[in-house]
Design a protein around this motif. Structure first.
Motif, PDB file in Angstrom:
ATOM      1  N   VAL A 182       1.073  -0.873   0.143  1.00  0.00           N
ATOM      2  CA  VAL A 182      -0.009  -0.029   0.198  1.00  0.00           C
ATOM      3  C   VAL A 182       1.144   1.223  -0.200  1.00  0.00           C
ATOM      4  CG1 VAL A 182      -1.581   1.309   1.319  1.00  0.00           C
ATOM      5  CG2 VAL A 182      -1.663  -1.454   1.280  1.00  0.00           C
ATOM      6  N   LEU A 183       0.768   2.313  -1.117  1.00  0.00           N
ATOM      7  CA  LEU A 183       1.444   3.173  -0.918  1.00  0.00           C
ATOM      8  C   LEU A 183       1.172   4.531   0.338  1.00  0.00           C
ATOM      9  CD1 LEU A 183       3.394   4.478  -2.999  1.00  0.00           C
ATOM     10  CD2 LEU A 183       1.933   5.904  -4.186  1.00  0.00           C
ATOM     11  N   ARG A 226       1.552   8.293   0.152  1.00  0.00           N
ATOM     12  CA  ARG A 226       1.038   9.056  -0.312  1.00  0.00           C
ATOM     13  C   ARG A 226       2.240  10.285   0.139  1.00  0.00           C
ATOM     14  NH1 ARG A 226      -2.151   9.198  -4.408  1.00  0.00           N
ATOM     15  NH2 ARG A 226      -2.981  11.619  -3.506  1.00  0.00           N
ATOM     16  N   GLU A 227       2.985   9.854  -0.907  1.00  0.00           N
ATOM     17  CA  GLU A 227       3.941  11.712  -0.031  1.00  0.00           C
ATOM     18  C   GLU A 227       3.221  12.995   0.031  1.00  0.00           C
ATOM     19  OE1 GLU A 227       7.587  12.464  -3.089  1.00  0.00           O
ATOM     20  OE2 GLU A 227       8.549  13.052  -1.015  1.00  0.00           O
ATOM     21  N   VAL A 245      -2.884   8.492   2.711  1.00  0.00           N
ATOM     22  CA  VAL A 245      -3.815   6.802   2.156  1.00  0.00           C
ATOM     23  C   VAL A 245      -3.941   7.257   0.887  1.00  0.00           C
ATOM     24  CG1 VAL A 245      -4.708   4.721   2.567  1.00  0.00           C
ATOM     25  CG2 VAL A 245      -2.498   4.923   4.002  1.00  0.00           C
ATOM     26  N   LEU A 246      -4.307   6.594   0.355  1.00  0.00           N
ATOM     27  CA  LEU A 246      -5.579   7.132  -0.695  1.00  0.00           C
ATOM     28  C   LEU A 246      -7.394   6.552  -0.369  1.00  0.00           C
ATOM     29  CD1 LEU A 246      -5.449   4.820  -4.866  1.00  0.00           C
ATOM     30  CD2 LEU A 246      -5.004   7.260  -4.057  1.00  0.00           C
ATOM     31  N   ASN A 247      -7.667   7.740   0.005  1.00  0.00           N
ATOM     32  CA  ASN A 247      -9.511   7.975   0.006  1.00  0.00           C
ATOM     33  C   ASN A 247      -9.118   7.629   1.605  1.00  0.00           C
ATOM     34  OD1 ASN A 247      -9.843   7.369  -2.412  1.00  0.00           O
ATOM     35  ND2 ASN A 247      -9.877   5.090  -2.795  1.00  0.00           N
ATOM     36  N   LEU A 248      -8.489   8.652   2.327  1.00  0.00           N
ATOM     37  CA  LEU A 248      -8.409   8.146   3.414  1.00  0.00           C
ATOM     38  C   LEU A 248      -9.227   9.179   3.956  1.00  0.00           C
ATOM     39  CD1 LEU A 248      -6.590   6.207   5.231  1.00  0.00           C
ATOM     40  CD2 LEU A 248      -5.586   7.680   6.678  1.00  0.00           C
ATOM     41  N   GLN A 249      -9.191  10.383   3.210  1.00  0.00           N
ATOM     42  CA  GLN A 249     -10.520  11.241   3.907  1.00  0.00           C
ATOM     43  C   GLN A 249     -11.772  10.884   3.356  1.00  0.00           C
ATOM     44  OE1 GLN A 249      -8.539  14.483   2.608  1.00  0.00           O
ATOM     45  NE2 GLN A 249      -6.521  14.233   3.873  1.00  0.00           N
ATOM     46  N   ASN A 250     -12.827  11.461   4.761  1.00  0.00           N
ATOM     47  CA  ASN A 250     -14.305  11.664   4.384  1.00  0.00           C
ATOM     48  C   ASN A 250     -14.219  12.293   3.099  1.00  0.00           C
ATOM     49  OD1 ASN A 250     -14.488   9.783   6.609  1.00  0.00           O
ATOM     50  ND2 ASN A 250     -14.986  10.928   7.796  1.00  0.00           N
ATOM     51  N   ALA A 259     -11.032  -0.359   7.980  1.00  0.00           N
ATOM     52  CA  ALA A 259     -11.157   0.919   7.307  1.00  0.00           C
ATOM     53  C   ALA A 259     -11.096   2.340   8.017  1.00  0.00           C
ATOM     54  CB  ALA A 259     -12.025   1.628   6.599  1.00  0.00           C
ATOM     55  N   MET A 274      -7.663   2.863  10.280  1.00  0.00           N
ATOM     56  CA  MET A 274      -6.822   3.592  10.017  1.00  0.00           C
ATOM     57  C   MET A 274      -6.990   4.966   9.137  1.00  0.00           C
ATOM     58  SD  MET A 274      -5.651   1.224   5.791  1.00  0.00           S
ATOM     59  CE  MET A 274      -6.126   0.602   6.474  1.00  0.00           C
ATOM     60  N   GLN A 275      -8.080   4.868   8.907  1.00  0.00           N
ATOM     61  CA  GLN A 275      -8.650   7.360   9.297  1.00  0.00           C
ATOM     62  C   GLN A 275      -8.305   7.463  10.075  1.00  0.00           C
ATOM     63  OE1 GLN A 275     -13.119   6.979   7.716  1.00  0.00           O
ATOM     64  NE2 GLN A 275     -12.340   8.483   6.566  1.00  0.00           N
ATOM     65  N   PRO A 323      -6.643   9.584  -8.177  1.00  0.00           N
ATOM     66  CA  PRO A 323      -6.000  10.888  -7.267  1.00  0.00           C
ATOM     67  C   PRO A 323      -3.872  10.824  -7.920  1.00  0.00           C
ATOM     68  CG  PRO A 323      -6.515   8.151  -6.957  1.00  0.00           C
ATOM     69  CD  PRO A 323      -7.077   8.429  -7.730  1.00  0.00           C
ATOM     70  N   PRO A 376      -9.952  -2.713   3.921  1.00  0.00           N
ATOM     71  CA  PRO A 376      -9.855  -1.906   4.008  1.00  0.00           C
ATOM     72  C   PRO A 376      -9.716  -0.860   3.043  1.00  0.00           C
ATOM     73  CG  PRO A 376      -7.990  -2.568   5.229  1.00  0.00           C
ATOM     74  CD  PRO A 376      -8.409  -4.104   4.415  1.00  0.00           C
ATOM     75  N   LEU A 377      -8.183  -0.957   2.027  1.00  0.00           N
ATOM     76  CA  LEU A 377      -8.209  -0.096   1.287  1.00  0.00           C
ATOM     77  C   LEU A 377     -10.189   0.125   0.158  1.00  0.00           C
ATOM     78  CD1 LEU A 377      -4.757  -0.355   0.096  1.00  0.00           C
ATOM     79  CD2 LEU A 377      -5.388   0.784   1.495  1.00  0.00           C
ATOM     80  N   ALA A 398     -12.765  -0.553   1.040  1.00  0.00           N
ATOM     81  CA  ALA A 398     -13.728   0.141   2.377  1.00  0.00           C
ATOM     82  C   ALA A 398     -13.457   1.361   2.029  1.00  0.00           C
ATOM     83  CB  ALA A 398     -13.480  -0.821   3.070  1.00  0.00           C
ATOM     84  N   LEU A 399     -12.195   2.299   1.802  1.00  0.00           N
ATOM     85  CA  LEU A 399     -11.861   3.357   1.624  1.00  0.00           C
ATOM     86  C   LEU A 399     -12.387   4.030   0.566  1.00  0.00           C
ATOM     87  CD1 LEU A 399      -8.833   3.186   3.714  1.00  0.00           C
ATOM     88  CD2 LEU A 399     -10.663   4.569   5.149  1.00  0.00           C
ATOM     89  N   ALA A 400     -11.976   3.135  -0.365  1.00  0.00           N
ATOM     90  CA  ALA A 400     -12.594   3.674  -1.752  1.00  0.00           C
ATOM     91  C   ALA A 400     -13.786   4.002  -1.904  1.00  0.00           C
ATOM     92  CB  ALA A 400     -12.130   2.533  -2.979  1.00  0.00           C
ATOM     93  N   ASN A 435     -14.977   6.693  -0.067  1.00  0.00           N
ATOM     94  CA  ASN A 435     -14.103   8.389   0.405  1.00  0.00           C
ATOM     95  C   ASN A 435     -14.540   8.426  -1.598  1.00  0.00           C
ATOM     96  OD1 ASN A 435     -15.390   8.041   2.536  1.00  0.00           O
ATOM     97  ND2 ASN A 435     -12.800   8.004   3.040  1.00  0.00           N
ATOM     98  N   ASN A 436     -13.773   7.667  -2.236  1.00  0.00           N
ATOM     99  CA  ASN A 436     -13.455   8.364  -3.996  1.00  0.00           C
ATOM    100  C   ASN A 436     -13.773   8.786  -4.230  1.00  0.00           C
ATOM    101  OD1 ASN A 436     -12.794   7.201  -7.108  1.00  0.00           O
ATOM    102  ND2 ASN A 436     -10.723   7.645  -6.103  1.00  0.00           N
ATOM    103  N   ARG A 469     -25.182   6.746   0.661  1.00  0.00           N
ATOM    104  CA  ARG A 469     -23.565   6.244   0.824  1.00  0.00           C
ATOM    105  C   ARG A 469     -23.776   4.868   1.433  1.00  0.00           C
ATOM    106  NH1 ARG A 469     -20.039   7.808   4.283  1.00  0.00           N
ATOM    107  NH2 ARG A 469     -18.013   7.945   3.646  1.00  0.00           N
TER     108      ARG A 469
END
Lengths: 505, 1043
Positions: A232-233, A235-236, A241-246, A288, A291-292, B872, B933-934, B936-938, B941-942, B1031
């Motif tokens: 899992v990248l 990110r800088e 982490v992708l899609n971490l924010q609400n 998830a 992780m947030q 992204p 979890p990635l 789920a996050l996608a 929130n994506n 959602r």
């Protein structure tokens, strides 16, 4: 809010979910491991806890190793592009003497080069000065003073060799054990074999600094393993982490309320259909959510002392003469230092495998500008990382590795003009890497190359051997850690690999 | 492991299930009582007491019992690869023959006399087999099995997958009310034997949702659900099946299944990972072929050998792009031969996996350890592909009748062609003899002059010898450096230079006849630079800008335009049109006007920079300067005009007339317009084409391209299957023969593998669960008679994919409910016996499609170039040297189905990879599914998934003008087809109310939450609350699960 969270975290492990997991466990007890993981997982299942790892349940549940492990975590600094062993790790005075001379034809006759023109190629000495460090007297280039200061913890291997001399295949071999696509990387194999110790961060995290590597994301893919085991990248920029924010406009309390409703809807459905997969899905949403909270905490360096930040070099300015810089200006020094510090923070949080990719070592020209710049990027932070881990008592079970995909030629690269060699070409026959911690015997130089750094003359180590040894340090028999795909039992070490026992303390 | 499992099993009442086909007699009574575990490896089975009893009672089955022992524990040393001591255990004739020691390993009928039994039971560790060091050991049960098998005659049966196909009759069943077609007889018979009843039919909501999911990959439209529920006719279900099979979205979904096998992507793979802007054209061919229900045998044959079929159309050739999905390495300094061989190995292995279900790839380095495939045989397959080269071909851009733009262009094209025909007729009616006028017109109108550059010096970056030939060309001789740069100095007396013609010429002294200096004849002209001036030396100020370049021929990716693009890493090449002349006409941006200045000539310098390496330099060339426009009489016409008119043959007259027409101004204008449209309606695509200059194939030691063996290998098929019947007249067998062999009536494996693929899409698992391994180490079918029945049925249905799918969909087996049955979990936890349907999570692309469809946002456009939905920041940058930029698509292209997302192999879209989309580097016949979890996050929130929630909220508010409850009911129906339960409504309405309260206090956040999805007349605070609810509904497990 915080109280509410705790309440839910406690709750999430109870009642229906627990029942579902229990069901899953029972299900597994009555099957062989012919689902996920197949025989490979089966061969790892010695403890009862591991039996929970049936199809559909948490594939990242911690699993015990084949035999007692020395290392629990690994930080692998991948110096992609291939740094010059001759100028950094492997002093060759004889090469300097022979500077400007061609090699005998017999030596180059059957050798392939990426760019060198054999007809006019001549040897190129190194402008670096080597000095001895530590009690062990390890010789390192003047460009690596900080690593010199931790020499007694380092295992310096000078006898690595590979069989790929183009970047992308070479990088795949170094990360995945074969020069082919579609295979799991080292980090994937380790998390597949051992699961994770972290309950709120990914098991396998990738960090990058500077330009993209030849291999891109293929270097940390899970290949034929489920994407659960992919890197899992972190990110800088932007969200770590992708899609971490609400989504914009959604407050944490409604995120939580939405997840509560969701969990109940899913549980209701589970009551109706009885599929344990639903329990697994519920768990992934809860992870998830954790992780947030955990990822922003991970990257919040305000908890670190100024002393620590300085030791890693987080505030180091970019050198003024950054002619050796490849890629964008300005933040490579900081970025790499930050990544090393983040790696330590991740080990503290139970992340199994951290891959820091730095891809600026392909020095076909301007070696004398490129090397000081790029060695400067990595020298201080890696040394600080090793020292920091040691001071915190974490080095014993954290393996730190720094390696590229191959070495560079003692011949100067004569791509444009025969006379003005300023760089070195790709060289698969010999290269150096170093390791520390995790059961490695430090203060040791292992193996040797010939007088000009061309070939290995003592204790040759192939990348498959290197991987076998890393797995061994993690308590894994590389022959047993397998996964069947397209009818074949694949392993990290392809069809070779011998554990190098001299490396282990 | 075995011990662990066995220990667990003993706690449960378990026994062994023997596949029914193998039971020739009614099984012993106790089997009825015994429960079923199919997931056991055979080893675990034999550890169990019941089997050893059955072993004693009846002859041991070779396939189920003996062959697995050999495969697991013996053939590594005594198999196709190695025959230690002269023993080979994968072929009977060898196994019962004499050993090196003079003894006989297996004496049929006499275990006691068989050396094999002596060795496996020996007390002497040195002698006992398998050797201790191997870590393998035989259990007593296994030894007993071997003993009784030998005593019973050591009968050898062909591995089940290779056995000829019969057409098993559907077995009788006790219950007669459940079955709907033959499939159900096979399934029910096995269930009855175990005393398990099948599940009841799923409810109608589930059924229609399932059909939409399996046939279209979309949520069931509420109108479709209503209609189906209201339809009480007996054939209501069947009519839905028919309607959905006819839907164009069917082709999309099932094409995507196939594209996994084709390892389809939009980029090269290695390092630079260059885009393949033509790749989508093959993807569209697959969609169209599946929608047209192109029979599977033809569908396959065209992809393997479309270029070789009789009267191959451009679309037939396009189909061969299946095997152009292999990776390409353009990294600096690579040996192209190495990666050519790698690509061929991939083609062979992919063919093995996709059509044969065999792991032939193991044999590229050594003879297969388990299956009967030798390394020799591997390279026989390799030989089929060794002469299919990478090539380009021109195909129509549009293929779908539904493409309106293409249709409009077609109409325009037809009208122009009509006009052209009219003009042609007019010209033909012209009373004056056109031949004479042609000659006159050309003489008058052709002001183009070509004149060879008067060369006085050529410099070379690396030492070579230049020899001037009589025709003004230059031949390069002597040392052959890897790369070079020729600086050609010359002068001219032309007054107005408009262009430079670079001719590269064949020559017998060159490898492959030239014009390049590689062994095969290619070159790569990286860059051309032209300088002009009144005196020498000339500097940068004399550099002439080059406007355009045209060549008579350019190879794929090495177009002539690359030689004037200023980029040294690209260039012009002519693979594989060797041993012939080629030329490039380069037009200057501005006229070089050269006033005669006394006797002084005008100096021109042309630099030919050739940086590709690997001796890709030009071997013979001539440089001419051009004065006047580009219109030039082709050499062939010139030659004809030189002949006496009376001597012109009819074809020659036609040729001249065609040319004559081209000189007509009206024709020229029409032709220009037609060409312009053609440029829009035709495109070049990467394909496979037969190589005329046939390569010889050799075994490659350990698969290494640098280590070919001595012996020449000719194309041939696997010995374990019925032989190939190649066409007679084509010499060496080719890919078309290979395709014919795959679909030969006698080939039992291909149809078995093919139906297994289709079955797995509809049940989540194949009847053979190891989809990619039908060999001896793979799993046996759970329903072997059913597999064979389907295989024969597929052929009987004329290989119609749609008909086969319909047959399966019409079965009661398929239509079962998917609810788990806890009491059966200890018996058959994986539902191998199909006592219910399986629950399956949607695939990566489909998850996106479902969300967008529910949100009312999904574009219905089918096919066309791949698109770039939002990505992204920073993801594209991960690729090599950050060389890739992602230009986000606008308009409906943001909302296309997931399968149209541009797939960059080194930096694929995370929304795809997070949900287990394959990486397109290797063929995949079965995807994995992971819950992370990635993921789920996608979906939480994506951007795209949030937009879907916003869209769904708007859709609900705009469609239903009523209470919260009515609206919530509708939202649930849109997503999961069924009506919501009271409890679900209560939960969701609670969430709605909580959100509403919060947003009323936070109007700015409300605006942010609804994005651009504001329904008319409803306040943002209200809409935002609905987005939160939507959602949550969209994130339910049920939404992305086929039940």
């Amino acid at each position: 809010m915080k109280q509410r969270l705790r309440h839910h975290l406690n709750e999430s492990g109870s009642c229906d979910v627990q029942a579902a997991i229990e069901l899953q466990r029972r299900e597994f007890l009555t099957t062989t491991a012919s689902g996920l993981g197949g025989l490979a997982l089966g061969s790892l299942l010695s403890g009862d806890s591991a039996l929970a790892a049936g199809p559909g349940s948490d594939p990242l549940a911690p699993r015990s190793s084949h035999f007692p492990a020395r290392a629990k975590n690994c930080i692998f600094c991948f110096q992609a592009g291939a740094p010059s062993h001759i100028d950094l790790f492997d002093p060759k005075p004889k090469l300097n003497e022979l500077h400007g001379q061609p090699l005998p034809k017999s030596m180059t006759e059957n050798v392939r080069f990426a760019f060198i023109k054999k007809e006019t190629a001549i040897l190129m000495g190194s402008n670096r000065k080597f000095t001895r460090h530590g009690e062990c007297g390890m010789e390192l280039s003047d460009l690596l003073p900080h690593l010199g200061s931790v020499a007694d913890d380092l295992l310096l291997v000078r006898s690595m060799h590979t069989d790929q001399f183009n970047h992308h295949p070479g990088q795949l071999l170094m990360q995945c054990g074969r020069p082919d696509f579609g295979l799991p990387s080292m980090g994937s194999w380790l998390t597949y074999g051992l699961g994770t110790e972290s309950n709120n961060l990914p098991a396998y995290v990738v960090l990058t600094s500077g330009r993209g590597s030849s291999g891109g994301t293929t270097l940390w893919s899970s290949g034929f393993l489920p994407s659960t085991y992919a890197g899992v990248l972190l990110r800088e920029t932007g969200e770590p982490v992708l899609n971490l924010q609400n989504p914009p406009g959604l407050p944490p309390e409604l995120q939580r309320a939405g997840l509560d409703t969701l969990r109940q809807l899913n549980q209701n459905r589970y009551q109706v259909v009885g599929d344990p997969e639903i329990a697994s899905r519920i768990a992934s949403y809860e992870l998830a959510y954790r992780m947030q909270l955990a990822a922003p905490d991970l990257i919040d360096l305000s908890q670190e002392s100024q002393q620590t930040l300085d030791a890693y070099g987080l505030d180091r300015p970019e050198p003024k003469d950054s002619d050796g810089r490849r890629g964008k200006l300005g933040d490579t020094y900081k970025s790499f230092a930050r990544n090393c510090l983040l790696a330590r923070r991740m080990v503290e949080r139970g992340v199994r495998f951290i891959n820091i990719v730095y891809a600026s070592w392909d020095h076909h020209s301007k070696l004398d500008k490129e090397l000081p710049y790029n060695a400067g990027v990595v020298d201080q932070p890696i040394a600080a990382l090793i020292r920091d881990l040691k001071e915190r008592g974490m080095l014993d079970d954290t393996l730190v590795v720094s390696a590229g995909e191959f070495g560079r030629t003692p011949l100067g690269e004569n791509r444009n003009e025969a006379k003005n060699n300023t760089g070195r070409d790709h060289h698969p026959f010999a290269f150096s890497l170093f390791m520390a911690g995790g059961g490695i015997r430090g203060g040791q130089v292992y193996g040797a190359t010939d007088e000009i750094g061309w070939g290995v003359v003592e204790n040759p180590v192939h990348i498959n051997d290197f991987h076998a040894t890393i797995l061994h340090l993690f308590g894994m028999d590389h022959l047993q850690l397998t996964h069947r795909f397209h009818g074949r039992d694949f392993r990290l070490t392809d069809v070779a690999g011998e554990v190098v026992s001299d490396w282990i303390s | 492991m075995v011990l662990v499992v066995a220990a667990c099993l003993i706690d449960h009442p378990v026994a062994i299930f023997l596949p029914r086909l193998e039971l020739t007699l009614k099984p012993p009574m106790y089997l009825h009582r015994l429960l079923l575990i199919c997931s056991l490896t055979w080893m675990a089975s034999v550890a169990m007491q019941p089997l050893s009893t059955s072993v004693a009672e009846s002859a041991v089955n070779f396939t189920d019992v003996i062959q697995p022992i050999f495969a697991q524990k013996c053939v590594t040393c005594h198999g196709p690869g190695q025959q230690e001591g002269g023993l080979r255990l994968d072929v009977r004739i060898r196994a019962i023959g004499e050993l090196a020691s003079g003894q006989i390993a297996i004496v049929p009928g006499a275990a006691a006399a068989s050396e094999l039994i002596g060795r496996v039971t020996s007390d002497d560790e040195e002698l006992r087999m398998p050797p201790v060091a191997s870590g393998e050991a035989l259990s007593n049960t296994e030894i007993e099995a071997l003993r009784s098998w030998i005593d019973a005659g050591a009968e050898w049966q062909v591995h089940w997958a290779y056995r000829p196909l019969g057409r098993p009759a559907p077995p009788p069943t006790e219950s007669t009310s459940w079955s709907r077609n033959a499939i159900d007889h096979f399934v029910l018979a096995q269930l009855e034997e175990l005393g398990i009843s099948p599940s009841s039919r799923a409810d109608r909501y589930t059924l229609i949702k399932r059909l939409y999911f399996d046939l279209l990959g979309l949520p069931a439209a509420p109108e479709g659900v209503d209609k189906f529920l209201a339809d009480e006719a007996d054939d209501a279900y069947e009519r839905v099946v028919d309607r959905l099979l006819d839907s164009p979205q069917f082709g999309e979904l099932w094409a995507r299944h196939w594209l996994d096998k084709a390892r389809y992507a939009d980029s090269d793979g290695y390092e630079k990972d260059r885009p393949r802007p033509d790749a989508w054209r093959y993807r569209d061919w697959v969609i169209d072929s599946i929608n047209q229900d192109l029979p599977y045998d033809q569908f396959s044959t065209k992809q393997l050998a479309g270029d070789l079929v009789g009267n191959a159309t451009s679309l037939d050739r396009l189909a061969t792009a299946f095997h152009r999905q292999t990776l390409t390495n353009t990294e600096g300094g690579v040996d192209q031969e190495e990666f050519r061989v790698k690509a061929i190995i991939d083609r062979v292995n992919t063919t093995g996996t996709v059509w044969l279900g065999l792991t032939v790839g193991c044999a590229q380095c050594h003879s297969h350890k388990y299956d009967q495939i030798t390394q020799q045989e591997y390279y026989r397959l390799f030989a089929f592909y060794n002469n299919g080269d990478e090539a380009d071909t021109k195909v129509p851009v549009a293929q779908f009748a539904s493409d309106e733009k293409a249709r409009a262009l077609q109409v325009e094209l037809e009208s122009l062609e009509q006009k052209l025909a009219e003009r042609r007729a007019e010209l033909a009616r012209d009373p004056a003899p056109w031949e004479q006028r042609l000659i006159e017109r050309i003489a008058a109108g052709n002001n183009v002059v070509f004149q060879p550059l008067d060369i006085h010096k050529i410099e070379s970056a690396y030492p070579v010898d230049f020899r001037q030939l009589d025709d003004g060309s230059t031949l390069v001789e002597g040392p052959n450096p890897s790369e070079n740069m020729y600086s050609v100095y010359g002068s001219t007396r032309l007054t107005d230079i408009t262009g430079v013609r670079i001719e590269v010429l064949a020559d017998p002294s060159l490898g492959g006849g030239g014009p390049g200096r590689t062994p095969h004849g290619n070159f790569a002209l990286s860059e051309v630079r032209v300088y002009a001036g009144k005196q020498e030396p000339m500097g940068i100020e004399n550099r002439v800008t080059l406007a355009m370049a045209e060549a008579d021929y350019s190879q794929a990716n090495y177009d002539i335009s690359a030689a004037i693009d200023g980029d040294l890493s690209t260039g012009w090449g002519v693979s594989s049109e060797y041993n012939q002349n080629h030329h490039a006409d380069i037009t200057l941006a501005t006229l070089v006007h050269t006033e005669p200045d006394g006797d002084r000539p005008h100096y021109v310098q042309v630099v030919l920079d050739q940086r590709y390496g690997k001796q890709h330099t030009i071997g013979r060339f001539r440089i001419q300067l051009r004065q006047g426009n580009m219109l030039k009489i082709p050499n062939a016409i010139e030659a004809l005009l030189a002949k006496d008119i009376a001597q012109w043959s009819q074809p020659e007259q036609d040729q001249l007339f065609d040319y004559w027409m081209l000189t007509d101004r009206i024709v020229q204008e029409l032709q220009t317009q037609i060409d312009k449209i053609r440029q829009k309606t035709e495109m070049m695509v990467r394909v496979i084409a037969r190589r005329e200059d046939l390569r010889k194939t050799h075994v490659l030691h350990r698969g290494d391209f640098l280590q070919p063996g001595e012996e020449e290998i000719v194309p041939a098929t696997l010995d374990v299957l019925p032989g190939m019947r190649p066409r007679k007249d084509t010499g060496m067998a080719d890919r078309l023969d290979l395709a014919h062999w795959l679909f030969d009536e006698a080939n039992p494996l291909v149809p078995r593998v093919a139906v297994n693929h289709v079955w797995s899409q509809l049940f989540g698992h194949g009847i053979v669960r190891t989809m990619d391994d039908f060999g001896v180490r793979g799993e046996a079918p759970t329903h072997s008679a059913l597999l064979d029945w389907l295989a024969v049925e597929y052929r009987r249905l004329g290989w119609s994919r749609k008909a086969l799918i319909k047959t399966i969909l019409m079965s009661a087996t398929y239509q079962q409910a998917s609810r788990f049955r806890p009491n059966l979990l200890p018996i058959d936890p994986e539902n191998r016996q199909l006592y219910r349907q399986n629950r399956l999570r949607a695939e990566a692309e489909i998850i996106r499609d479902m969300y967008l469809a529910a949100g009312g946002l999904l574009s219905s456009k089918i096919g066309g170039p791949s698109v770039f939905p939002p990505l992204p920041a920073g993801v594209a940058k991960l690729s090599y040297a950050s060389n890739f930029s992602w230009n986000t698509s606008e308009g409906q292209d943001r909302y296309r189905r997931g399968m149209y997302t541009f797939f960059k192999r080194t930096a694929p879209h995370p929304n795809l990879t997070i949900f287990d989309c394959p990486d397109a580097n290797t063929t995949v016949v079965q995807r994995t599914t992971s819950n992370t979890p990635l993921g789920a996050l996608a979906t939480l929130n994506n951007e795209v998934f949030v937009e879907a929630a916003q869209g769904l909220a708007r859709r609900v508010l705009a469609t239903i003008d009523g209470s919260d409850t009515a609206r919530m009911m509708y939202a649930m129906r849109v997503c999961v087809a069924r009506p919501a339960t009271g409890e679900e409504l209560q939960l969701l309405l609670g969430l709605l109310e909580e959100s509403r309260t919060w947003y009323v206090d936070h109007p700015n956040e409300a605006k942010a939450m609804i994005g651009n999805y504001q329904p008319d007349g409803i306040p943002a605070t209200e809409t935002a609350a609905w987005v939160v609810a939507a959602r949550t509904i969209l994130n339910q497990d049920e939404f992305i699960t086929r039940e």
